[in-house]
Structure formats: structure tokens, C-alpha cells
Scaffold this motif. Structure first.
Motif, PDB file in Angstrom:
ATOM      1  N   THR A  11     122.734  60.204  22.586  1.00 62.80           N
ATOM      2  CA  THR A  11     123.861  60.215  21.649  1.00 62.80           C
ATOM      3  C   THR A  11     123.645  59.301  20.443  1.00 62.80           C
ATOM      4  N   HIS A  16     126.284  64.122  17.684  1.00 60.55           N
ATOM      5  CA  HIS A  16     127.076  65.344  17.752  1.00 60.55           C
ATOM      6  C   HIS A  16     126.250  66.419  18.451  1.00 60.55           C
ATOM      7  N   ASP A  17     126.849  67.093  19.421  1.00 59.03           N
ATOM      8  CA  ASP A  17     126.148  68.134  20.168  1.00 59.03           C
ATOM      9  C   ASP A  17     125.640  69.211  19.198  1.00 59.03           C
ATOM     10  N   PRO A  18     124.320  69.459  19.141  1.00 57.61           N
ATOM     11  CA  PRO A  18     123.773  70.416  18.169  1.00 57.61           C
ATOM     12  C   PRO A  18     123.786  71.866  18.630  1.00 57.61           C
ATOM     13  N   LYS A  20     125.846  74.386  18.764  1.00 53.95           N
ATOM     14  CA  LYS A  20     126.355  75.404  17.846  1.00 53.95           C
ATOM     15  C   LYS A  20     125.520  75.494  16.570  1.00 53.95           C
ATOM     16  N   ALA A  21     124.866  74.391  16.198  1.00 51.51           N
ATOM     17  CA  ALA A  21     124.004  74.409  15.022  1.00 51.51           C
ATOM     18  C   ALA A  21     122.713  75.175  15.292  1.00 51.51           C
ATOM     19  N   ARG A 183     130.096  81.427  11.276  1.00 51.19           N
ATOM     20  CA  ARG A 183     130.162  80.025  11.694  1.00 51.19           C
ATOM     21  C   ARG A 183     128.755  79.481  11.843  1.00 51.19           C
ATOM     22  N   GLY A 185     126.899  75.225  12.229  1.00 51.74           N
ATOM     23  CA  GLY A 185     126.755  74.190  13.226  1.00 51.74           C
ATOM     24  C   GLY A 185     127.988  73.413  13.611  1.00 51.74           C
ATOM     25  N   TYR A 186     128.528  72.672  12.692  1.00 50.39           N
ATOM     26  CA  TYR A 186     129.545  71.703  13.046  1.00 50.39           C
ATOM     27  C   TYR A 186     130.922  72.158  12.556  1.00 50.39           C
ATOM     28  N   THR A 187     131.910  71.338  12.707  1.00 51.72           N
ATOM     29  CA  THR A 187     133.298  71.743  12.549  1.00 51.72           C
ATOM     30  C   THR A 187     133.592  72.487  11.255  1.00 51.72           C
ATOM     31  N   ASP A 188     132.998  72.048  10.146  1.00 51.85           N
ATOM     32  CA  ASP A 188     133.371  72.619   8.850  1.00 51.85           C
ATOM     33  C   ASP A 188     132.248  73.417   8.195  1.00 51.85           C
ATOM     34  N   GLU A 189     131.245  73.844   8.948  1.00 50.96           N
ATOM     35  CA  GLU A 189     130.085  74.518   8.361  1.00 50.96           C
ATOM     36  C   GLU A 189     130.154  76.032   8.552  1.00 50.96           C
TER      37      GLU A 189
END
Length: 203
Positions: A11, A16-18, A20-21, A183, A185-189
Motif C-alpha cells: 500500500t 490505491h487498488d489498481p 480497475k485501472a 470507465r 482506472g480510478y474514481t474520476d477517470e
């Protein structure tokens, strides 16, 4: 190259867990549903995709039994609406958690349009919509067989809406002209498709 097991991620290196990226871009399941009581819901799902072409089938996966999966299972129907770059703000607004029964369509300023074969309405301004009937649903389980409260809904496409202005002279849909968003990787990408390239399949 680094290697890690998901439960033991460094960590400090990766705060941040990658996950989704790495699995990106992902098409967005902008799903409209209707409950038995007539309540209408509209929500985006980043775990969404086509899973079969004969017959055409889609799936979306929900974290928890939210309104979209519960309404879809109540009535056996849902509609997928294509989120485009022009509709990005409206799509994002529908991700807000609202009290059950409050319309995300109204909250996001989206007009409804009647579907032909299913009860849930379409997003009027979306250039593509797929009317679906639920074929199956199940909760995902982990390697130990324990439920993870992630619910997959699979639907067969029974009706297709396409704005004909996006069909080119070859009779093909111009995907780049549609400017679908996805969508990342991260929350706003997010990503938008504006350019395609072609490769012939071998053989």
C-alpha cells in the motif's frame, strides 16, 4: 515487473487498488429499470459488457442488491442506454445515491422515451438503446464459495434503437462519431472513443 497477491498489496507503492485501472477501458452499463410499483431507476455500472452475440446478450454486475438489479428481477426487464461524451454529465449525475423511488431521470435532467417491447423507459437523448429481458441472475462467490454481495444480471436483447444519423453509407454504425465514453482506472477517470484503427484478422 512487480507481483503481488490482491490481499497483500504494497500500500506504500500502490496506495490505491489498481485493478480497475488494469481492466480498462470498460464500457458503461447505463441501465434503466422499472419496479412493479412503477418506480423508475437509471444508474451507470462500470462492470458491464456484452457476453453473447447469438442471441445478443448483456450483463451488468451490481455491488449489493441495489434498485437496478432488484427492479430488473422484479419485472424481468431492463434497458441499456449508450452514454456518449455529450451525455457524460447526465450519466455521472445518475450515479448519485437517491432515496428509493426518486427518479434519476429527473435528477439528471434526462427525458424519458417509451420503449417498444419492455416497460422501462429509454434515455431519450441517447443515440443507442437496447431493450433487454432478464435470462438469469446470480451472486458471485469467491474461491472459498462465499458470497461477495456482487449480483450479476444477464439480459437478452429483444429490441434495438439506433439514431440513423450514426449509420454510414456502408450501412455500418460509426462508433467514433457516437463518441461513447468508458470507465478507466480510478474514481474520476474516463475515456472517450473518437478514433478507430483497423486490422484484418489472419486466416
Amino acid at each position: 515487473m512487480i507481483f503481488y497477491e490482491p490481499h497483500a498489496r504494497d500500500t506504500e507503492l500502490l496506495p490505491h487498488d489498481p485493478f480497475k485501472a488494469l481492466i480498462a477501458p470498460r464500457p458503461i452499463g447505463w441501465v434503466s429499470t422499472m419496479g412493479r410499483d412503477g418506480s423508475v431507476n437509471l444508474a451507470p455500472y462500470s462492470f458491464f459488457n456484452a457476453v453473447c452475440d447469438r442471441p445478443p446478450m448483456l450483463m451488468f454486475s451490481s455491488s449489493g442488491m441495489k434498485d437496478s438489479p432488484s427492479f430488473a428481477l422484479e419485472t424481468g426487464e431492463f434497458v441499456w442506454n449508450l452514454p456518449t461524451f455529450e451525455l457524460r454529465e447526465a450519466m455521472n449525475a445518475t450515479s448519485e445515491v437517491l432515496p428509493r423511488g426518486e427518479s434519476e431521470f429527473a435528477h439528471a435532467g434526462c427525458e424519458t422515451a417509451a420503449s417498444r417491447l419492455v416497460a422501462p423507459p429509454r434515455v431519450a437523448d441517447s443515440p443507442v438503446a437496447l431493450e433487454c429481458r432478464v435470462t438469469q441472475s446470480f451472486e458471485l462467490v469467491d474461491v472459498d464459495g462465499a458470497g461477495v454481495d456482487r449480483h450479476v444480471v444477464v439480459g437478452q436483447v429483444v429490441g434495438v434503437w439506433i439514431d440513423e444519423s450514426y449509420i454510414d453509407l456502408r450501412g455500418q454504425v460509426d462508433t467514433a462519431k457516437l463518441e461513447p465514453i468508458a470507465r478507466c482506472g480510478y474514481t474520476d477517470e474516463y475515456a472517450v472513443v473518437r478514433e478507430l484503427f483497423h486490422m484484418k484478422r489472419p486466416g
